[in-house]
Write an enzyme that holds these catalytic residues in place. Structure first.
Site, PDB file in Angstrom:
ATOM      1  N   LYS A 177      40.630  41.731  32.742  1.00 48.66           N
ATOM      2  CA  LYS A 177      39.702  42.435  31.851  1.00 48.66           C
ATOM      3  C   LYS A 177      40.311  42.682  30.477  1.00 48.66           C
ATOM      4  O   LYS A 177      39.586  42.827  29.492  1.00 48.66           O
ATOM      5  CB  LYS A 177      39.234  43.728  32.503  1.00 48.66           C
ATOM      6  CG  LYS A 177      38.411  43.426  33.760  1.00 48.66           C
ATOM      7  CD  LYS A 177      37.648  44.591  34.292  1.00 48.66           C
ATOM      8  CE  LYS A 177      36.675  44.151  35.375  1.00 48.66           C
ATOM      9  NZ  LYS A 177      37.348  43.602  36.590  1.00 48.66           N
TER      10      LYS A 177
HETATM   11  C1  LIG Z   1      36.777  42.828  37.526  1.00 46.53           C
HETATM   12  C2  LIG Z   1      37.637  42.001  38.408  1.00 46.53           C
HETATM   13  C3  LIG Z   1      37.128  40.906  39.137  1.00 46.53           C
HETATM   14  C4  LIG Z   1      35.663  40.539  39.140  1.00 46.53           C
HETATM   15  O1  LIG Z   1      35.226  40.017  37.916  1.00 46.53           O
HETATM   16  P1  LIG Z   1      33.661  39.949  37.576  1.00 46.53           P
HETATM   17  O2  LIG Z   1      33.582  39.589  36.159  1.00 46.53           O
HETATM   18  O3  LIG Z   1      33.119  41.317  37.871  1.00 46.53           O
HETATM   19  O4  LIG Z   1      33.060  38.910  38.483  1.00 46.53           O
HETATM   20  C5  LIG Z   1      38.008  40.148  39.903  1.00 46.53           C
HETATM   21  N1  LIG Z   1      39.323  40.472  39.977  1.00 46.53           N
HETATM   22  C6  LIG Z   1      39.842  41.525  39.306  1.00 46.53           C
HETATM   23  C7  LIG Z   1      41.281  41.831  39.464  1.00 46.53           C
HETATM   24  C8  LIG Z   1      39.026  42.322  38.485  1.00 46.53           C
HETATM   25  O5  LIG Z   1      39.553  43.364  37.834  1.00 46.53           O
END
Ligand SMILES: *Cc1c(COP(=O)(O)O)cnc(C)c1O
Length: 474
Positions: free
Chosen positions: A113
């Site tokens: 993120k």
């Molecule tokens: C947020 C997240 C995901 C999922 O991603 P999306 O965009 O919601 O599909 C997968 N792995 C980790 C470690 C995350 O923080």
């Protein structure tokens, strides 16, 4: 470039107008009117670029209301080796032939993120200064989103972050990451309750339109178009590292929850990036896997949403999924509205299995899907450690497991690494009998002084906190 809503609202907006907004006025999500096309010859020119330069080229196709020099400065400031740990920013490493891991998790909070949120922080600061405005971001987190938002917004002019989290429910490492921030514009609020209580508070405050307007309340959730756009860049960067010529095709396997990450892959593919398959990997919360296998999209109740060892994918619905369905339905806003507004609220699900468009998800858009269990994740973590002396986190293990279910001998598939194992150390210890390595900058963070307010799930109390913080600053 103009942006439209997936639910057919007629108004068109420009990038900086939607940057600070959430949903479109009709409840839909914003998408560009068209996907800009990138030719193979252009891709070959981009092979020589740094990540920040590549980001600038791609963002320029979507942003025409920030002067080019400023956009370039924002990209250069965001994607540095200092912040993301390597010169490549998203380096690849190989497992067995055909399978590679693309690291998206070397940013400040060790989860993917950061890739988008770090840019968002700089874009927000830039646009707020230009308008002479302020923004108070109110959010709810059970882990990765909240910390990525705080590390992106800390110390930024014009922005405050009020982040609620369920008291005592995040891992000790995640709590330490967030609560050790001492920046005056970051407010950690531990709520006596569960994650749903935190979300309810955010909704209640946002639904008070007078308060929202007066105190300039905003969000940074995953439906923000700027976040998705920033994520498109690493699909290009992964492709350019994995191929020698822009005639080659590769595939991506993506650990998925809210469909934000893989939706960026869909956008990259629509722009002409030679992607063969986009493989959706879910955990036991298999809303998306069910859709891609059967054509039925069914929102889960909270009692039907499982707590798993890949917790950042524990979702009851996939909030970015509407964007893909909009393209799948030939961009028919009225049809999207009928499905996502009328059918979902009436019966909690919709069924496209009998609609001829359903088969296009695989045939035209390249989607495949699969799921993993806790036992699959443990086995995958053990296997990758034994054979490649490499430790992967639980979410990445979901991705590797499902990638292996589909990988053909002639294919190259990149698995997106969405977090580092240290964030989910307990499961790594369960799998391997040892702890993962901890990056030096996180040594001893659990012992740092914590800055956190504890509160009952009381909407009025949160509103008072926001109002006092704003008024005291004036
Ligand atoms: C947020 C997240 C995901 C999922 O991603 P999306 O965009 O919601 O599909 C997968 N792995 C980790 C470690 C995350 O923080």
């Amino acid at each position: 470039m103009q942006y439209l809503s997936t639910r057919g609202h007629l108004e068109r907006k420009r990038f900086c107008e939607i940057l600070l907004e959430g949903l479109a006025p009709d409840g839909g999500l914003y998408l560009p009117e068209t996907y800009p096309q990138v030719e193979a010859a252009t891709l070959d020119i981009w092979r020589g670029l740094s990540y920040a330069e590549l980001a600038f080229e791609i963002l320029s196709l979507y942003v025409d209301d920030i002067p080019a020099d400023d956009l370039k400065t924002l990209c250069n400031k965001t994607y540095t080796q200092e912040v993301f740990g390597t010169l490549e920013i998203v380096p690849l490493r190989g497992l067995e032939p055909g399978l590679k891991i693309q690291a998206l998790s070397n940013g400040p909070t060790l989860a993917f993120k950061d890739m988008a949120m770090q840019l968002l922080g700089n874009l927000f600061e830039y646009e707020l200064a230009r308008r002479g405005e302020e923004l108070n971001i109110l959010g709810a987190t059970s882990g990765d989103t909240g910390s990525a938002a705080e590390y992106a917004m800390r110390g930024k002019q014009g922005v405050r972050v009020f982040m609620t989290s369920p008291k005592g429910r995040m891992s000790p490492f995640q709590q330490a990451q967030m609560f050790s921030l001492q920046d005056a514009n970051i407010y950690n609020i531990a709520i006596e309750g569960v994650f749903d209580d935190c979300q309810d508070i955010v909704k209640a405050v946002s639904n008070d339109l007078d308060f929202k307007r007066k105190y300039k309340i905003g969000t940074v959730n995953s439906i923000n178009w700027a976040r998705l756009m920033a994520q498109v860049v690493y699909y290009f960067a992964g492709y350019l590292q994995a191929t020698a010529s822009s005639k080659e095709k590769i595939s991506f396997a993506v650990p998925s929850g809210n469909f934000g990450n893989i939706c960026a892959g869909h956008v990259a593919r629509m722009m002409g990036l030679p992607i063969d398959n986009l493989v959706v990997a879910t955990n036991e919360n298999d809303v998306l896997d069910e859709f891609f296998r059967t054509g039925v999209y069914r929102v889960r109740t909270s009692s039907d949403t499982h707590e798993t060892s890949s917790p950042s994918m524990d979702i009851s619905k996939a909030s970015n999924f509407e964007r893909f369905v909009f393209d799948l339905l030939g961009r028919d806003g009225a049809k999207v509205k009928a499905l996502f507004q009328d059918q979902l609220s009436a019966q909690g699900s919709f069924d496209l299995s009998a609609d001829p468009v359903f088969k296009l998800a695989a045939e035209r858009y390249g989607f495949l899907s699969g799921k993993s269990t806790h036992a699959n994740r443990l086995a995958t973590i053990q296997d990758v450690y034994k054979r490649f002396n490499n430790i992967i986190d639980t979410h990445t293990a979901d991705g590797v497991k499902v990638a292996r279910d589909y990988l053909r001998p002639d294919q190259t598939m990149l698995v997106l690494e969405t977090a580092l194992p240290i964030k989910f150390a307990a499961t790594i210890e369960e799998a391997l009998g040892r702890l993962p390595e901890r990056p030096a900058r996180f040594e001893g963070i659990e012992a740092l002084p914590k800055r956190v307010l504890e509160m009952a799930p009381d909407v009025e109390q949160i509103k008072r906190l926001i109002a006092n913080s704003v008024n005291n600053a004036e």
